[in-house]
Motif scaffolding. Structure first.
Motif, PDB file in Angstrom:
ATOM      1  N   GLU A   1       0.821  -1.219   0.000  1.00 38.90           N
ATOM      2  CA  GLU A   1       0.000   0.000   0.000  1.00 38.90           C
ATOM      3  C   GLU A   1       0.852   1.266   0.000  1.00 38.90           C
ATOM      4  OE1 GLU A   1      -3.226  -0.042  -0.343  1.00 38.90           O
ATOM      5  OE2 GLU A   1      -3.287  -2.230  -0.332  1.00 38.90           O
ATOM      6  N   THR A   2       2.148   1.143   0.285  1.00 39.68           N
ATOM      7  CA  THR A   2       3.032   2.317   0.299  1.00 39.68           C
ATOM      8  C   THR A   2       3.335   2.752  -1.131  1.00 39.68           C
ATOM      9  OG1 THR A   2       4.061   1.502   2.339  1.00 39.68           O
ATOM     10  CG2 THR A   2       5.228   3.224   1.133  1.00 39.68           C
ATOM     11  N   PRO A   3       3.165   4.036  -1.457  1.00 41.10           N
ATOM     12  CA  PRO A   3       3.480   4.511  -2.817  1.00 41.10           C
ATOM     13  C   PRO A   3       4.921   4.180  -3.194  1.00 41.10           C
ATOM     14  CG  PRO A   3       2.353   6.223  -1.565  1.00 41.10           C
ATOM     15  CD  PRO A   3       2.669   5.124  -0.591  1.00 41.10           C
ATOM     16  N   ALA A   4       5.120   3.769  -4.432  1.00 45.19           N
ATOM     17  CA  ALA A   4       6.463   3.368  -4.882  1.00 45.19           C
ATOM     18  C   ALA A   4       6.730   3.915  -6.272  1.00 45.19           C
ATOM     19  CB  ALA A   4       6.597   1.851  -4.879  1.00 45.19           C
ATOM     20  N   LEU A   5       7.970   4.289  -6.499  1.00 36.68           N
ATOM     21  CA  LEU A   5       8.422   4.756  -7.809  1.00 36.68           C
ATOM     22  C   LEU A   5       9.483   3.782  -8.312  1.00 36.68           C
ATOM     23  CD1 LEU A   5       8.665   6.845 -10.118  1.00 36.68           C
ATOM     24  CD2 LEU A   5      10.390   8.028  -8.720  1.00 36.68           C
ATOM     25  N   LEU A   6       9.226   3.189  -9.472  1.00 38.15           N
ATOM     26  CA  LEU A   6      10.208   2.288 -10.077  1.00 38.15           C
ATOM     27  C   LEU A   6      11.246   3.107 -10.833  1.00 38.15           C
ATOM     28  CD1 LEU A   6      11.168  -0.588 -10.801  1.00 38.15           C
ATOM     29  CD2 LEU A   6       9.645  -0.475 -12.792  1.00 38.15           C
ATOM     30  N   VAL A   7      12.511   2.825 -10.576  1.00 37.72           N
ATOM     31  CA  VAL A   7      13.610   3.527 -11.228  1.00 37.72           C
ATOM     32  C   VAL A   7      14.504   2.489 -11.906  1.00 37.72           C
ATOM     33  CG1 VAL A   7      15.568   5.079 -10.927  1.00 37.72           C
ATOM     34  CG2 VAL A   7      13.545   5.332  -9.482  1.00 37.72           C
TER      35      VAL A   7
END
Length: 546
Positions: free
Chosen positions: A491-497
């Motif tokens: 549920e924690t927002p995540a940014l794929l890099v």
């Protein structure tokens, strides 16, 4: 005197035991193996007691062990009782009698691989108790056709087809010549083994990662072997024929460690160690990762966590020792002589685990206090997560100007690092680098690193860093996502890099960009690519504040 004779001595007459012990005082001929008179006495004695007799003999011709077996079976030689030199082969050979039978059986051949004997020979004993032909086999330095062994022509005692001592010397020299030179920077050499019910392609990909792990642990990988089976062997995980093949390959390559890609249960690890040469170490994937973590842990917290994981792994394996080591009592209400070595080991492990858990609880409390102070500052927290060796520490250094250790190897850093990061629009956040993930992360490590992984639960945003240049990047992304789900962080927002843009082929980069359209594509070593990441992070942080 009788205690010197090993094996099944029940029911043997005292006069026969005396004659058996006399073999310890007789020196065999290294060049001829055994003289005619010695062969006659050995055959007659074996015939009279009706059992096989085995002599474990050194290269000098000294009889090191006299072993008595059954009419059709001889116990394994007790190699652990003997001192070995720094040679490829064991430095000993086995000569045993066979009653009314010719040739060598499968068990004899297995000893060549399992015990690394110089050679194995059997002496025929006919129905009248007379010595017959001698059959001798040894391992070939290189396979010839489908065979790993050479069988000499049968010969009579005292008349071998060639000088036996010179044959052994030639074998040792050839094995040393064929073996690759050891890398001076490596602490040992290993052969990787995968025994699987899955397709070979999946096994090869997993072994490639295991090779990286072995390299990170300081081992030189000499080869990779795959066995596909409909069902794993419950006793040794690998089939007996394939085990012989692996052991002979290790002998030829000079490898001293065998690493299984699958986890060995305590019973399997015990069986492998008992069946094979004590000079060979058996590890599984979990133990290899634990060894790497032990090498990398620098802080007190990291060392505590690694030690706890190692003890959790060791605990069940103490139970695989001899069941006879149970607590002895002196009758009803008797105390007996006290605890055995095994029980003392178990108790010490439990005591040490309890102490480590208490210390780690203190560490967790200290971390909680630090997190509370950070929360009071009102700064958003970003945690960098990702597969091991994806470049997390390098990215932290690039974003914050830090000098955290970063190396091109798996699990280069274990201890989490926290720094401040200032965005171009003068907004500050706290950014944390965490321990790298890996497929099938051992459960003991998850438990031990609970205090570290708690950092992720306090994060407002996860920066999921992936190595775009890695051949299995999709599987690594999936593995990290799965671990995050297991930790209830989905549920924690995540940014794929997608990192390492400079090392990724353009066609692969295009495919990944289309597959993950919201991902930021960067190279942590190229500052010119970082503004894209900073802009994306700042936009997500602003969304959190709304």
């Amino acid at each position: 005197m009788a205690a010197k004779v090993l094996g099944n001595t029940t029911g043997i007459k005292a006069s026969h035991l005396k004659r058996l012990n006399n073999f310890y005082r007789r020196r065999m001929s290294p060049a001829e193996l055994i003289l005619a008179e010695q062969a006659r006495d050995l055959s007659r004695l074996s015939f009279e007691i009706g059992r096989q007799i085995g002599l474990l003999i050194s290269r000098k011709g000294e009889v090191m062990q006299v072993v008595v077996g059954e009419p059709e079976l001889l116990p394994l030689p007790f190699m652990s009782r003997l001192r070995r030199g720094r040679t490829r082969l064991a430095g000993y050979h086995l000569l045993h009698t066979r009653l009314n039978a010719k040739g060598l059986n499968r068990g004899d051949v297995n000893l060549l691989a399992n015990r690394r004997l110089d050679f194995v020979a059997s002496l025929e004993v006919n129905s009248e108790g007379l010595a017959g032909d001698i059959f001798l086999a040894h391992i070939l330095p290189e396979p010839q056709g489908d065979s790993d062994y050479r069988l000499l022509d049968p010969f009579r005692a005292g008349y071998p087809p060639e000088d036996i001592s010179r044959l052994v010397w030639s074998l040792e020299q050839e094995l040393n010549r064929l073996s690759e030179t050891m890398d001076v920077e490596k602490s040992g050499s290993a052969v990787l083994v995968s025994v699987t019910t899955k397709p070979r392609r999946i096994a090869r990909e997993s072994l490639d990662e295991l090779e990286e792990l072995a390299g990170s642990a300081g081992l030189l990988v000499k080869g990779k072997i795959i066995q596909t089976r409909p069902k794993l062997n419950p006793r040794t995980i690998i089939g007996p024929g394939k085990l012989d093949e692996v052991l002979i390959f290790c002998l030829r390559q000079g490898a001293d460690v065998i690493i299984f890609d699958q986890e060995l249960n305590p019973s399997q690890a015990h069986s492998l160690a008992r069946l094979t040469n004590s000079e060979i170490k058996f590890l599984d994937r979990t133990q290899l990762i634990l060894d790497i973590f032990a090498q990398r842990a620098l802080t007190r917290e990291g060392k505590l966590q690694v030690e706890m994981a190692q003890l959790r792994y060791l605990g069940p394996r103490l139970g695989s020792r001899d069941d006879g080591l149970s607590r002895l009592t002196g009758g009803i209400g008797g105390r007996g002589p006290g605890e055995t070595k095994l029980e003392i080991d178990r108790r010490r492990v439990r005591t040490r685990l309890n102490r480590l858990e208490n210390e780690l609880q203190k560490v967790a409390k200290q971390r909680k206090n630090r997190r509370s102070r950070r929360k009071k500052m009102g700064l958003p927290i970003i945690s960098i997560v990702g597969y091991t060796n994806a470049g997390k520490s390098t990215l932290l250094n690039a974003l914050t100007g830090s000098k955290v250790l970063s190396q091109d190897r798996l699990f280069a850093t274990l201890d989490p690092t926290t720094r401040r990061l200032r965005f171009p629009e003068e907004q500050e956040v706290i950014i944390t680098d965490t321990v790298g993930f890996i497929r099938d992360l051992p459960k003991d490590l998850k438990k031990a690193f609970a205090a570290t992984l708690e950092e992720l639960h306090q994060a407002d945003l996860l920066l999921h860093l992936a190595d775009a240049s890695h051949p299995q990047v999709d599987q690594q992304i999936k593995a990290v996502t799965g671990i995050l789900n297991d930790l209830d962080l989905n549920e924690t927002p995540a940014l794929l890099v997608l990192n390492k843009k400079d090392l990724t082929p353009p066609d692969v980069l295009e495919r990944l960009s289309n597959q993950y359209p919201e991902a930021a594509v960067i190279s942590a070593l190229d500052a010119a690519t970082l503004p894209v990441l900073l802009k994306a992070l700042q936009g997500m942080v602003k969304g959190l504040n709304c």
